[in-house]
Design a protein around this motif. Structure first.
Motif, short mmCIF file in Angstrom:
data_model
loop_
_atom_site.label_atom_id
_atom_site.label_comp_id
_atom_site.label_asym_id
_atom_site.label_seq_id
_atom_site.Cartn_x
_atom_site.Cartn_y
_atom_site.Cartn_z
N ALA A 1 0.82 -1.22 0.00
CA ALA A 1 0.00 0.00 0.00
C ALA A 1 0.85 1.27 0.00
O ALA A 1 0.61 2.18 -0.80
N PRO A 2 1.88 1.39 0.87
CA PRO A 2 2.73 2.59 0.81
C PRO A 2 3.46 2.74 -0.53
O PRO A 2 3.57 3.85 -1.05
N LEU A 3 3.96 1.63 -1.07
CA LEU A 3 4.63 1.71 -2.37
C LEU A 3 3.65 2.15 -3.45
O LEU A 3 3.99 2.94 -4.33
N GLY A 4 2.42 1.65 -3.37
CA GLY A 4 1.41 2.05 -4.33
C GLY A 4 1.12 3.54 -4.27
O GLY A 4 0.96 4.20 -5.30
N ARG A 5 1.09 4.09 -3.05
CA ARG A 5 0.83 5.52 -2.92
C ARG A 5 1.99 6.35 -3.47
O ARG A 5 1.80 7.42 -4.05
N ALA B 1 -12.68 16.00 -10.75
CA ALA B 1 -13.48 14.78 -10.89
C ALA B 1 -13.20 13.87 -9.69
O ALA B 1 -12.07 13.78 -9.23
N PRO B 2 -14.22 13.21 -9.15
CA PRO B 2 -14.02 12.39 -7.96
C PRO B 2 -13.11 11.19 -8.16
O PRO B 2 -12.57 10.66 -7.20
N ARG B 3 -12.91 10.78 -9.40
CA ARG B 3 -12.02 9.64 -9.66
C ARG B 3 -11.02 10.01 -10.75
O ARG B 3 -11.34 10.74 -11.68
N ARG B 4 -9.82 9.47 -10.59
CA ARG B 4 -8.76 9.71 -11.55
C ARG B 4 -8.17 8.37 -11.97
O ARG B 4 -7.83 7.53 -11.13
N TYR C 1 -5.44 2.96 -10.85
CA TYR C 1 -6.35 3.83 -10.11
C TYR C 1 -6.26 3.48 -8.63
O TYR C 1 -5.71 2.42 -8.26
N MET C 2 -6.77 4.36 -7.77
CA MET C 2 -6.78 4.12 -6.33
C MET C 2 -8.17 3.64 -5.93
O MET C 2 -9.18 4.23 -6.32
N LEU D 1 -3.29 1.33 -4.53
CA LEU D 1 -3.12 1.37 -5.98
C LEU D 1 -3.56 0.06 -6.61
O LEU D 1 -3.16 -1.03 -6.17
N GLN D 2 -4.39 0.16 -7.64
CA GLN D 2 -4.88 -1.01 -8.35
C GLN D 2 -4.37 -1.00 -9.79
O GLN D 2 -4.26 0.05 -10.41
N GLN D 3 -4.07 -2.19 -10.29
CA GLN D 3 -3.58 -2.33 -11.67
C GLN D 3 -4.49 -3.29 -12.44
O GLN D 3 -4.84 -4.36 -11.92
#
Length: 252
Positions: A94-98, A117-120, A225-226, A232-234
């Motif tokens: 999670a920290p690496l993803g951020r 926009a609420p999502r990026r 995206y988060m 972070l999701q891939q």
């Protein structure tokens, strides 16, 4: 390169533990096995334990009561649940993803949609990738509704003409409009190149490719995206319906 990036992110995030705080048995073992110690953890059961990273994977190390022996592996509870994975997700992934998300936001993509926009969503796309076109088309209702900002980072590796097409779009008077027109035409409408690609444009494409490689993707579209837990999701390849809703939210 990916390993070096992850290690540098760990250090920059303050996640690595000072060697002086680690018992010799744990320190010597981790050095011999090329394990980076992240921190000491309060593991259930009372055994002193440390969280580490080997290559791109988490590992838990346990010190025996005599202080001279180390056990490496996963920690399970009495029901067989893997407790180590929770440590890995919270303290490493999670920290690496951020940190990687910050890197993506520092890039210069083709930006469609409002900054508020609420999502990026970020996507690496090759001009000759049919699934990239399909994904772009699927995203448009959310972008038009102001629900999503779509950020496209062009790369060039699928076709011998990928670099020429990507460069023409990036050097257009309005690159975002050029990309949109190109996608709407099914890849038939391309801005007329203004001479050869500039060194800056070539460097931009190279930076995008390096960033994509460092994130572990080897195909397009590579989408990031988060989620609601700030993780972070891939998604690599064309997302299915559930994945689209996960990244974009309810249909507008």
């Amino acid at each position: 390169m990916k390993k070096l990036l992850l290690l540098s992110l760990l250090m920059a995030s303050g996640l690595t533990q000072a060697a002086d705080d680690i018992p010799d048995a744990v320190k010597n073992f981790s050095e011999q096995q090329d394990i980076t110690i992240i921190k000491k953890i309060d593991a259930p059961g009372g055994a002193p334990a440390w969280l580490g990273k080997y290559q791109d994977m988490g590992v838990t190390l346990f010190l025996t009561p005599d202080g001279k022996h180390v056990v490496s592996g996963y920690l399970y509870d009495e029901k067989g649940k893997n407790l180590s994975e929770a440590y890995f997700q919270k303290e490493i992934y999670a920290p690496l993803g951020r940190e990687m998300w910050k890197t993506l936001n520092a890039a210069h993509p083709l930006k469609e949609g409002a900054d508020n926009a609420p999502r990026r969503v970020f996507v690496f796309a090759d001009p000759f990738c049919p699934y990239c076109k399909a994904f772009w088309s699927e995203a448009q209702p959310w972008v038009k509704a102001g629900k999503v900002q779509l950020n496209t980072l062009l790369v060039a590796f699928l076709n011998s003409d990928s670099g020429r097409y990507a460069s023409a779009i990036l050097t257009a008077k309005d690159p975002v409009a050029a990309w949109r027109e190109y996608e709407l035409s099914g890849g038939k409408t391309l801005p007329k190149p203004e001479g050869s690609a500039s060194r800056e444009t070539v460097e931009t494409l190279q930076k995008h490719q390096t960033l994509m490689d460092s994130l572990g993707a080897s195909a397009t579209p590579a989408i990031y995206y988060m989620n609601g837990q700030n993780e972070l999701q891939q998604v690599v390849g064309m997302p299915d319906e559930k994945q689209l809703l996960d990244m974009f939210g309810p249909k507008p």
